[in-house]
Design a protein around this motif. Structure first.
Motif, PDB file in Angstrom:
ATOM      1  N   GLN A 161       0.814  -1.215   0.000  1.00 51.97           N
ATOM      2  CA  GLN A 161       0.000   0.000   0.000  1.00 51.97           C
ATOM      3  C   GLN A 161       0.852   1.271   0.000  1.00 51.97           C
ATOM      4  N   GLN A 162       2.133   1.148  -0.300  1.00 56.34           N
ATOM      5  CA  GLN A 162       2.996   2.319  -0.364  1.00 56.34           C
ATOM      6  C   GLN A 162       2.509   3.293  -1.434  1.00 56.34           C
ATOM      7  N   GLN A 163       2.558   4.565  -1.110  1.00 52.44           N
ATOM      8  CA  GLN A 163       2.039   5.600  -1.995  1.00 52.44           C
ATOM      9  C   GLN A 163       3.148   6.172  -2.879  1.00 52.44           C
TER      10      GLN A 163
ATOM     11  N   LYS B 155       6.840   5.832   3.023  1.00 52.09           N
ATOM     12  CA  LYS B 155       8.232   5.457   3.349  1.00 52.09           C
ATOM     13  C   LYS B 155       9.122   5.387   2.108  1.00 52.09           C
ATOM     14  N   LEU B 156       8.719   4.639   1.106  1.00 51.53           N
ATOM     15  CA  LEU B 156       9.577   4.449  -0.068  1.00 51.53           C
ATOM     16  C   LEU B 156       9.678   5.721  -0.900  1.00 51.53           C
TER      17      LEU B 156
ATOM     18  N   PHE C  38      16.663   0.892   4.576  1.00 50.45           N
ATOM     19  CA  PHE C  38      17.556   1.172   3.457  1.00 50.45           C
ATOM     20  C   PHE C  38      16.800   1.232   2.119  1.00 50.45           C
ATOM     21  N   VAL C  39      17.201   2.193   1.285  1.00 49.56           N
ATOM     22  CA  VAL C  39      16.775   2.260  -0.112  1.00 49.56           C
ATOM     23  C   VAL C  39      18.018   2.554  -0.938  1.00 49.56           C
ATOM     24  N   LEU C  40      18.211   1.793  -2.029  1.00 54.76           N
ATOM     25  CA  LEU C  40      19.382   1.948  -2.883  1.00 54.76           C
ATOM     26  C   LEU C  40      18.951   2.119  -4.341  1.00 54.76           C
TER      27      LEU C  40
END
Length: 299
Positions: free
Chosen positions: A28-30, A105-106, A159-161
């Motif tokens: 459900q990330q927007q 978040k993302l 973490f996001v890469l």
């Protein structure tokens, strides 16, 4: 504008109690298109069956059973980094099985990567307990020259890469797969990998995730006297020094500080103790590290 395509790498082991809530918060990330790749480490509590249900909904793909237990999340994440299908993903994120991601978040991570021209992203988190207690875990202090050699910038589940960085990380993990199996935690290793190659890392002061604490956390919040005692025992056993050297050696860091940790003579201990402000982002953590240098065994 086309929404960024994000692939989330999820490591599971007996997480059925929390997994549905975690997966709902991911899909459900927007502001992003998200797809989950899951690797299960021989769960016996129904976790594989839950993952199979999500797979039927086309929200997730399960990697084949490894055949033998990984034994910890670090090895499971290494397997994901090395073997997960990349597809056309532009960004990659890591996920534990028991947290709750806030809806942006993302998108927030990608925004920070772009606006700061960063090669890696992590953030503060809000830890929460079954009794309703919440605590901000603040990791967003200014980075130091060598802080990547002594710990992570926060939980790996933040973490996001970008794809290019992830592909470099994947090649590194593939080449060194057996060598890095014994390292304690994947997040510290990833941070050191990016920083040692001159990459810019952004630590976000906004918490975008609820970090669940329970009796079965492999690594939880480092707070309280029990956590302090566990850290001290980890240092006195020699394990922390071994991790420092293993990570430095695997990512090719040859700075004098690494050699000082390797020699660990009295002169080296004093030198390291006086230099702790280069090694830890927060003053209190630097003082604790100074104590660790004094009690750390050479063998």
């Amino acid at each position: 504008m086309t929404m960024p395509n994000v692939r989330v790498l999820l490591a599971t082991h007996n997480g059925a109690s929390w997994l549905n809530e975690q997966l709902r918060s991911i899909v459900q990330q927007q502001g992003v298109r998200v797809f989950v790749v899951a690797s299960d480490d021989s769960s016996t509590d129904g976790t594989p069956q839950l993952l199979a249900q999500w797979e039927k909904q086309k929200s997730l793909s399960m990697m084949p059973t490894a055949g033998t237990r990984f034994g910890n999340a670090h090895r499971n994440f290494l397997r994901l980094i090395r073997d997960a299908e990349l597809s056309d993903a532009e960004y990659f994120a890591l996920s534990d099985q028991d947290d709750i991601w806030l809806p942006g978040k993302l998108a927030r991570g990608i925004e920070c990567l772009r606006s700061h021209a960063a090669h890696g992203y992590s953030s503060n988190v809000t830890a929460f307990w079954p009794d309703g207690t919440q605590l901000l875990i603040d990791k967003a202090q200014p980075q130091r020259r060598f802080d990547h050699l002594f710990g992570s910038p926060g939980p790996g589940c933040t973490f996001v890469l970008p794809r290019g960085v992830f592909e470099d990380l994947r090649a590194f993990v593939t080449q060194n797969f057996e060598r890095i199996q014994s390292i304690w935690v994947h997040d510290w290793l990833i941070y050191a990998f990016v920083r040692c190659r001159g990459g810019r890392w952004h630590i976000d002061d906004r918490p975008c995730m609820l970090y669940r604490q329970h009796g079965r956390n492999e690594i939880g919040v480092n707070a309280g006297w029990k956590a302090a005692l566990n850290r001290l025992n980890h240092v006195r056993s020699g394990a922390y020094r071994r991790d420092i050297l293993a990570i430095a050696d695997s990512v090719g860091e040859s700075a004098e500080v690494v050699e000082a940790v390797r020699r660990l003579r009295l002169r080296d201990r004093l030198h390291l103790t006086l230099g702790v402000r280069q090694f830890r982002r927060r003053l209190w953590d630097g003082l604790v590290l100074a104590l660790f240098f004094l009690v750390m065994p050479r063998a």
